[in-house]
Write a protein that holds these residues in place. Structure first.
Motif: not given
Ligand SMILES: Nc1nc2c(ncn2[C@@H]2O[C@H](COP(=O)(O)OP(=O)(O)O)[C@@H](O)[C@H]2O)c(=O)[nH]1
Ligand SMILES: [Mg+2]
Length: 185
Positions: A141-167
């Motif tokens: 529960n201390k880890l960063k958790l993101v949701h991905s739903n490629l049908e409903d909101d594909p951009e959300e996970i794309r943005v989160e993944f870029i943030k992760y790559l930057k970190s």
């Protein structure tokens, strides 16, 4: 030029390969290594650079087989890895137990910092996109958790993944700077 190795691990059929393909669309080289149960995708992301001069950063995404029968290969997977992404399905109760094991083997035992780990609760089509009642027990529960739903909101996970790559890039270059300092001084 900074290079980073990122693992995609987690239960079978959770969506690792689908997500890996989606998130590395721009990848040039695709290698397949069936003997080790891993597929390595090399990619760069135009939004993620090694420095403020815009030098590219090379990523290797290791899309790992989720079958524990490949356990003997895990040391080769984890060697020199900079980040671990654990993909699971929030609506599959057994996955919630399994991710403890993936976290323990791929993050804790490797002494990887928790900030290098990302949890992705993947929602397959038709599984609903209930983000509410997902309660993970410590230490997950201390880890960063993101949701991905490629049908409903594909951009959300794309943005989160870029943030992760930057970190990851920041963290890798910081530890590299510290190493250099310790050599000089
Ligand atoms: N259409 C669609 N199918 C998905 C999605 N995520 C997973 N699947 C399906 O679920 C199955 C398992 O996905 P896969 O990525 O191979 O799981 P892995 O074993 O974790 O690599 C495959 O048949 C995929 O086609 C998704 O977002 N959209
Ligand atoms: Mg797969």
């Amino acid at each position: 030029m900074l290079k980073a190795k990122i693992l995609f691990v987690g239960p079978c059929e959770s969506g690792k390969t689908v997500l890996a393909n989606f998130l590395t669309e721009s990848s040039d080289i695709t290698e397949y290594n069936p003997t080790q149960g891993v597929r390595i995708l090399e990619f760069e992301n135009p939004h993620v650079t090694s420095d403020d001069k815009g030098t590219a950063c090379e990523f290797e995404l290791w899309d790992c087989g989720g079958d524990p029968k490949f356990e003997s290969c895990w040391p080769a997977l984890t060697k020199d890895s900079h980040g671990v992404v654990i993909v699971f399905n929030a609506d599959t109760p057994s996955h919630l137990k399994e991710i403890d094991m993936w976290y323990s083997c791929f993050v804790q035992q490797q002494l990887l910092q928790d900030t290098r780990c990302l949890l992705i609760a993947h929602h397959k089509p038709g599984s609903g996109s209930d983000k509410g009642n997902l309660s993970l027990s410590p230490p997950l529960n201390k880890l960063k958790l993101v949701h991905s739903n490629l049908e409903d909101d594909p951009e959300e996970i794309r943005v989160e993944f870029i943030k992760y790559l930057k970190s990851i890039v920041n963290s890798v270059s910081e530890s590299r700077d510290r190493e250099e300092m310790s050599i000089i001084t």
